[in-house]
Scaffold this active site. Structure first.
Site, PDB file in Angstrom:
ATOM      1  N   ASP A   1      -6.581  26.102  68.752  1.00 40.00           N
ATOM      2  CA  ASP A   1      -7.289  26.862  67.727  1.00 40.00           C
ATOM      3  C   ASP A   1      -7.698  28.240  68.220  1.00 40.00           C
ATOM      4  O   ASP A   1      -8.416  28.966  67.527  1.00 40.00           O
ATOM      5  CB  ASP A   1      -8.501  26.097  67.189  1.00 40.00           C
ATOM      6  CG  ASP A   1      -9.521  25.746  68.271  1.00 40.00           C
ATOM      7  OD1 ASP A   1      -9.137  25.661  69.441  1.00 40.00           O
ATOM      8  OD2 ASP A   1     -10.693  25.553  67.932  1.00 40.00           O
TER       9      ASP A   1
ATOM     10  N   ASP B   1      -9.703  29.561  70.312  1.00 43.80           N
ATOM     11  CA  ASP B   1     -11.048  30.031  70.641  1.00 43.80           C
ATOM     12  C   ASP B   1     -11.280  30.040  72.150  1.00 43.80           C
ATOM     13  O   ASP B   1     -12.280  30.579  72.629  1.00 43.80           O
ATOM     14  CB  ASP B   1     -12.133  29.203  69.943  1.00 43.80           C
ATOM     15  CG  ASP B   1     -12.114  27.730  70.321  1.00 43.80           C
ATOM     16  OD1 ASP B   1     -11.145  27.275  70.964  1.00 43.80           O
ATOM     17  OD2 ASP B   1     -13.067  27.015  69.961  1.00 43.80           O
TER      18      ASP B   1
ATOM     19  N   ASP C   1      -5.646  27.953  73.665  1.00 43.60           N
ATOM     20  CA  ASP C   1      -5.568  26.574  73.194  1.00 43.60           C
ATOM     21  C   ASP C   1      -5.169  26.547  71.722  1.00 43.60           C
ATOM     22  O   ASP C   1      -4.874  27.582  71.123  1.00 43.60           O
ATOM     23  CB  ASP C   1      -6.874  25.826  73.464  1.00 43.60           C
ATOM     24  CG  ASP C   1      -8.051  26.339  72.645  1.00 43.60           C
ATOM     25  OD1 ASP C   1      -7.936  27.413  72.028  1.00 43.60           O
ATOM     26  OD2 ASP C   1      -9.105  25.660  72.629  1.00 43.60           O
TER      27      ASP C   1
ATOM     28  N   SER D   1      -8.319  21.338  68.062  1.00 42.52           N
ATOM     29  CA  SER D   1      -8.345  22.188  69.240  1.00 42.52           C
ATOM     30  C   SER D   1      -7.173  21.883  70.163  1.00 42.52           C
ATOM     31  O   SER D   1      -6.018  22.040  69.799  1.00 42.52           O
ATOM     32  CB  SER D   1      -9.694  22.035  69.945  1.00 42.52           C
ATOM     33  OG  SER D   1      -9.822  22.906  71.028  1.00 42.52           O
TER      34      SER D   1
END
Length: 454
Positions: A249, A251, A247, A102
């Site tokens: 990743d 999400d 961010d 992440s």
């Protein structure tokens, strides 16, 4: 402390590469996840995706080997965002694994797990079972392989995912608009263009679109204001209507208005809640307990039912499933949609914000104004020797105020409130405080930090 104790957190798995997370650990986790799937479901295949970190391919291979040896098939969707993996888990009705750390620095990697339909895997829903079996594998006790090894196939779901994201808004609401997205060399560089190229009235510019897990420009952690600096400057210099900061990743998303001012996760949660309630009158809306008190106020004012939750995706997804809530938001910029398998998506949130701004006919700086009613401290971390002892001492000092222990200690003193939570992974206490105005907020923070460090 064992390697698995270091990397398996309350509802996540991540650690430094290769000291804490390496191919052997990834393989052991694959075996552990396979055993859990066999015991908890009838699933026969697992969706796997990864972000752009250099260690991703080897971890996917090792994790897949653990699944295949236990007879589960692997559907490898390759590079993708976490919300794209959740979508694949939903449409295929299969458990999933996303290799990502992440927002963490380049030296980290990890894996997010879910069951079929993107259902969460946390400490109460299987993560400890995965950890236990993985520990046995690392100690040399590998379960017997299945009679039939699984098979592996590759599948591209990017276009289908992009079309899915578009279904959450009326495209007519998104009028002519200039948008700049800072994808921070993360997976937004793949998924953001795939969605926005389908928006005829939107002019998109992407900052740092190259997929590079070394993050050469700035960390992929937009929660930190310093990492929004480039985006805010570009919004104003380029005359953009909205800025989006993703961010690593992709999400999560933080929103910047046309004046270059960032919106908090609470403000965005309130705005998205209004949109959800317009489509679902009287529905339940979730907000975690460190969101601004403006969020439940706004939900009630628009005819909805606010429900307060713990912090963390595994808790929120479970409460959504239990209550039938249509939307949930966190101050950390995770936004959950029931029609997205109760999973969070930065892209869906981005389009809904854009649609709300478009249909209002006024700049985003005006759209946001009714949802910003108080002054907040932001999350302040303090290192302490005994977090629980400090919490009990602070609780006693504010005994005259209303208190609860839903997640750490929350104290409501009328015109101001605070939450104090211990970190799951570090010797830290996390303080969030909100008051009627900035001076009051700053004064209360100073006094409380004095109590914490006394």
């Amino acid at each position: 402390m064992s390697v698995l104790d270091q990397v398996v957190k309350a509802y996540d798995i991540r650690g430094t590469v290769p000291d804490q997370l390496n191919a052997d650990v990834a393989h052991a986790l694959g075996v552990g996840f396979a055993i859990h799937i066999r015991q908890a479901s009838t699933a026969e295949q697992v969706v796997i995706a990864r972000d752009m970190r250099p260690s991703g391919p080897q971890f996917v291979e090792a994790f897949s080997r653990g699944l295949l040896d236990q007879g589960l098939d692997v559907v490898d969707i390759g590079l993708g965002s976490t919300d794209m993996m959740y979508y694949a888990s939903g449409i295929l009705d299969a458990p999933g694994a996303m290799f990502t750390a992440s927002h963490n620095p380049a030296g980290y990697n990890g894996v997010k797990l879910c069951m079929a339909g993107a259902r969460p895997v946390g400490v109460d829903t299987g993560l400890l079972d995965v950890k236990r079996v993985a520990a046995e594998v690392l100690d040399g006790t590998t379960p017997r392989p299945a009679a039939r090894a699984g098979t592996r196939v590759e599948r591209n779901v990017l276009d289908d995912f992009a079309e899915h994201v578009l279904t959450f808004v009326d495209l007519d609401d998104i009028g002519p608009m200039k948008v700049v997205a800072d994808t921070a060399n993360g997976m937004g560089g793949l998924v953001v263009p795939a969605v926005f190229e389908r928006l005829a009235n939107v002019e998109l510019e992407v900052m740092y679109p190259e997929l590079d897990g070394t993050f050469p420009n700035h960390p992929a952690d937009p929660l930190q204001p310093a990492n929004q600096r480039d985006l805010r400057a570009r919004v104003t210099s380029g005359g953009f209507d909205i800025g989006l900061a993703f961010d690593g990743d992709a999400d999560r998303v933080f929103v910047v208005d046309e004046q270059g001012e960032g919106m908090s996760g609470s403000t965005t949660t309130a705005l998205l809640a209004v949109a959800a309630l317009r489509q679902n009158p009287g529905a339940s809306i979730l907000h975690n307990l460190i969101c601004s008190r403006a969020v439940p106020e706004v939900v009630r004012e628009h005819g909805g039912v606010p429900i307060r939750t713990k912090v963390g995706h595994s808790f929120i997804k479970q409460v959504m499933a239990d209550t039938g809530a249509v939307f949930g938001g966190e101050h950390s910029a995770h936004y959950y949609f029931a029609r997205n398998y109760n999973a969070d998506s930065g892209l869906i949130a981005s389009l809904v914000v854009m649609a709300e701004a478009g249909r209002s006919g006024v700049p985003l700086s005006e759209v946001r104004r009714p949802y910003e009613r108080y002054s907040a401290s932001g999350e302040i971390n303090t290192e302490v020797d005994d977090a629980l002892a400090v919490i009990e001492r602070v609780s006693g000092e504010y005994a005259e105020c209303e208190q609860d222990r839903l997640d750490g200690l929350t104290v409501n003193c009328g015109e101001w409130w605070f939450n104090l939570r211990p970190s799951n992974t570090e010797p830290l206490l996390r303080l969030n405080l909100e008051a009627a105005d900035r001076d009051s907020c700053d004064d209360r923070v100073a006094a409380l930090l004095g109590s914490i460090t006394a």
